[in-house]
Design a protein around this motif. Structure first.
Motif, PDB file in Angstrom:
ATOM      1  N   ARG A 314       4.266   9.976   5.310  1.00 47.13           N
ATOM      2  CA  ARG A 314       4.711  11.139   4.539  1.00 47.13           C
ATOM      3  C   ARG A 314       4.870  10.776   3.064  1.00 47.13           C
ATOM      4  O   ARG A 314       4.413  11.502   2.180  1.00 47.13           O
ATOM      5  CB  ARG A 314       6.031  11.656   5.103  1.00 47.13           C
ATOM      6  N   GLU A 315       5.508   9.651   2.814  1.00 47.00           N
ATOM      7  CA  GLU A 315       5.747   9.258   1.425  1.00 47.00           C
ATOM      8  C   GLU A 315       4.438   8.909   0.725  1.00 47.00           C
ATOM      9  O   GLU A 315       4.249   9.233  -0.459  1.00 47.00           O
ATOM     10  CB  GLU A 315       6.717   8.076   1.382  1.00 47.00           C
ATOM     11  N   MET A 316       3.534   8.258   1.428  1.00 46.45           N
ATOM     12  CA  MET A 316       2.256   7.879   0.833  1.00 46.45           C
ATOM     13  C   MET A 316       1.455   9.114   0.420  1.00 46.45           C
ATOM     14  O   MET A 316       0.943   9.196  -0.703  1.00 46.45           O
ATOM     15  CB  MET A 316       1.448   7.049   1.833  1.00 46.45           C
ATOM     16  N   ILE A 317       1.353  10.096   1.336  1.00 48.77           N
ATOM     17  CA  ILE A 317       0.574  11.287   1.014  1.00 48.77           C
ATOM     18  C   ILE A 317       1.300  12.138  -0.027  1.00 48.77           C
ATOM     19  O   ILE A 317       0.670  12.722  -0.910  1.00 48.77           O
ATOM     20  CB  ILE A 317       0.260  12.102   2.282  1.00 48.77           C
ATOM     21  N   SER A 318       2.626  12.200   0.064  1.00 47.68           N
ATOM     22  CA  SER A 318       3.392  12.960  -0.931  1.00 47.68           C
ATOM     23  C   SER A 318       3.178  12.393  -2.326  1.00 47.68           C
ATOM     24  O   SER A 318       3.049  13.149  -3.305  1.00 47.68           O
ATOM     25  CB  SER A 318       4.878  12.936  -0.577  1.00 47.68           C
ATOM     26  N   THR A 319       3.149  11.073  -2.424  1.00 50.91           N
ATOM     27  CA  THR A 319       2.907  10.439  -3.721  1.00 50.91           C
ATOM     28  C   THR A 319       1.547  10.830  -4.271  1.00 50.91           C
ATOM     29  O   THR A 319       1.399  11.121  -5.469  1.00 50.91           O
ATOM     30  CB  THR A 319       3.008   8.909  -3.583  1.00 50.91           C
ATOM     31  N   TYR A 320       0.555  10.857  -3.388  1.00 55.92           N
ATOM     32  CA  TYR A 320      -0.783  11.274  -3.830  1.00 55.92           C
ATOM     33  C   TYR A 320      -0.781  12.725  -4.305  1.00 55.92           C
ATOM     34  O   TYR A 320      -1.330  13.045  -5.365  1.00 55.92           O
ATOM     35  CB  TYR A 320      -1.794  11.093  -2.697  1.00 55.92           C
ATOM     36  N   ILE A 321      -0.156  13.609  -3.533  1.00 48.67           N
ATOM     37  CA  ILE A 321      -0.140  15.031  -3.908  1.00 48.67           C
ATOM     38  C   ILE A 321       0.574  15.219  -5.239  1.00 48.67           C
ATOM     39  O   ILE A 321       0.110  15.976  -6.112  1.00 48.67           O
ATOM     40  CB  ILE A 321       0.522  15.870  -2.797  1.00 48.67           C
TER      41      ILE A 321
END
Length: 543
Positions: A314-321
């Motif tokens: 979740r944190e990895m994809i949120s950072t990308y978004i």
């Protein structure tokens, strides 16, 4: 396997991967006759395959290989199924092609890692020709109904051709290859019939409508919209996107990347390179991600994620978004999901987040109240004037085999048995419907990743080995026992109760109106591979 992935792969994967990588002594997906029936026995047995898409073609190829007589009926004028019907701009696969292909027919010449619709369609056309099944396909022919005759142990099937003519045929067994996602679903929006411009579903793209310079509405923001909307935004005057819920979508450096000549040379010439590359893709996109789908009862943040691994994702994809959206908290709130990763299939960003920042694009999260002659009106009363409406609203995923009328041994239609709660043993067979086999049936969708072709090859192997048992033993019909069927589905539900799709914050096409997950498989791919390796005749009533 450990060396290739950098992880500790359990030994239980060895038999499956030897077969999947075609390293086993024999083809693990073939029928393997114990005692081949006489030509007269085979000639008296006929299989009807419904559909010539990926699943139906796989079944036909294996039937041809086994020497079992068969006919394929296909409603379209060509093979390909999904890849024939979906022609929207930007249409491509979201699983790497070197895994999204038949194990028996690797293609080392894919032009891109995630190839486009035309290349996929060509692949299935070539398979139909190479394996000699095209002459057994009746194109532009639909199954209207099928009734099981218990006395004769046969299916009486009523067919309709494109010219409207109708006729009947008999089959000893039916293999349905129509899948889950083939009948588009358009929501019943109030006033839609009054809209003056063109309206169509993305799976039935109407190319004669020129959308350049037009005000276009896109209703829905799932996997198809993620691919075509960025392309529409390039040429539309305005793009009004109506979103019910956002998607987790991550970056892939290979998504639009061409396969280099050097890579193709390696695939073709270095011994075992292509086979190990396929295994790496298998692990990375399927079972390797499985632990992230499981609920940890002691996890302190169940409202946002399931466990530590899921939260890290979740944190990895949120950072990308966040990096794509930038300093726009209002827009970020619209595109950043609140549900756990894998609650819906994780998509690959096709420029979606940069698109929603464009000056000619609006992302609207209010509910649609009505459609007028020239606009879509949301609950607040705001009007969005548009010239065309494109629906990316999914399919009738719970209405398996619809609109066909399939009537079983007791005279009851399958649609009455299932309603909105389709269930099948292994996703393949149903009590009271002898010799009816479903491919890509209930609870066989891969919601967390992986190639649906893998599941199809497992199912086709299982079905053909069921037919082998009938033919070798001189029997006529197999019907799964109700207790076996019910016990299996109880286990499916128990597994799902501890997985992401049953999360309280999830509402998706994976569930029916009662909240039961009816589409997705709860199993690891290695589990399903083992379950479908050989039929156990004690699970069946044999007659």
């Amino acid at each position: 396997m450990n060396f290739c992935t950098g992880e500790n792969i359990p030994d239980e994967y060895v038999p499956m991967m030897l077969g999947e990588m075609t390293l086993a002594a024999s083809d693990v997906y073939s029928i393997e006759w114990h005692q081949r029936p006489s030509p007269e026995t085979l000639d008296r047995f006929r299989v009807l395959v419904i559909g010539a898409g990926m699943s139906g073609l796989c079944a036909a190829i294996r039937l041809e290989e086994a020497g079992i007589p068969y006919i394929v009926v296909e409603k379209n004028d060509r093979v390909g199924g999904t890849w024939l019907e979906n022609t929207y701009p930007g249409c491509r696969v979201d699983v790497q092609n070197h895994f999204y292909s038949y194990s028996f027919e690797p293609n080392h010449d894919w032009p891109e890692y995630y190839s486009r619709r035309d290349d996929l369609q060509s692949y299935f056309e070539r398979c139909a020709d190479k394996y000699g099944v095209r002459d057994n396909i009746r194109f532009e022919t639909e199954v209207v109904s099928a009734h099981y005759d218990d006395e004769a142990k046969r299916w009486n099937v009523h067919l309709r051709s494109a010219d409207g003519s109708e006729y009947d045929l008999e089959a000893n067994a039916i293999i349905s290859g129509v899948g889950q996602l083939n009948r588009p679903k358009i929501p019943g929006l109030r006033g839609l019939e009054s809209f003056a411009g063109p309206t169509f579903h993305s799976a039935r793209w109407e190319h004669h409508h020129d959308l350049d310079g037009k005000r276009v509405a896109v209703v829905g923001t799932g996997a198809s919209a993620m691919q075509f909307a960025p392309e529409l935004a390039e040429s539309a005057e305005r793009l009004e996107i109506f979103q019910r819920s956002p998607n987790w979508a991550n970056y892939s450096a290979e998504y639009s990347k061409q396969v280099s000549d050097n890579k193709r040379w390696l695939l073709k010439n270095v011994p075992y390179y292509a086979k190990w590359y396929r295994f790496i893709l298998f692990w990375r996109t399927s079972d390797g991600a499985y632990p992230a789908l499981q609920v940890d009862p002691d996890w302190p943040h169940p409202e946002r994620s399931l466990n530590a691994t899921n939260d890290m994702m979740r944190e990895m994809i949120s950072t990308y978004i966040r990096s794509e959206i930038g300093d726009d908290p209002e827009l970020l709130a619209k595109v950043l999901p609140t549900y756990p990763p894998f609650g819906k299939r994780i998509l690959i960003d096709n420029g979606w987040f940069r698109m929603v920042k464009r000056s000619n694009v609006d992302l609207i999260t209010e509910n649609i109240r009505e459609v007028t002659r020239d606009a879509i009106v949301v609950d607040s009363g705001e009007r969005f004037e548009v010239d065309a409406i494109v629906f990316a609203t999914g399919f009738h995923s719970h209405r398996f085999l619809w609109p066909m009328e399939i009537v079983g041994r007791s005279g009851v239609a399958l649609r009455e048995v299932w309603g909105e709660n389709p269930r099948a043993y292994l996703g393949v067979t149903v009590p009271d419907f002898p010799n009816l086999f479903c491919l890509y049936g209930p609870n066989t969708n891969l919601g967390h990743g992986g190639s649906i072709i893998f599941h199809t090859e497992c199912q086709v192997r299982y079905v053909l080995r069921c037919l082998r048992e009938l033919l070798e033993q001189g029997n006529a019909a197999l019907e799964v026992r109700r207790d076996v069927h019910d016990d299996y589905n109880d286990r499916v539900d128990a597994m799902h109760s501890n997985m992401v799709w049953a999360h309280a914050g999830m509402n998706s096409w994976y569930k029916n109106s009662a909240g039961r997950v009816t589409t997705n498989s709860p199993w690891r791919l290695v589990d399903y591979w083992k379950m479908t390796e050989e039929p156990d005749l004690s699970d069946y009533i044999v007659s």
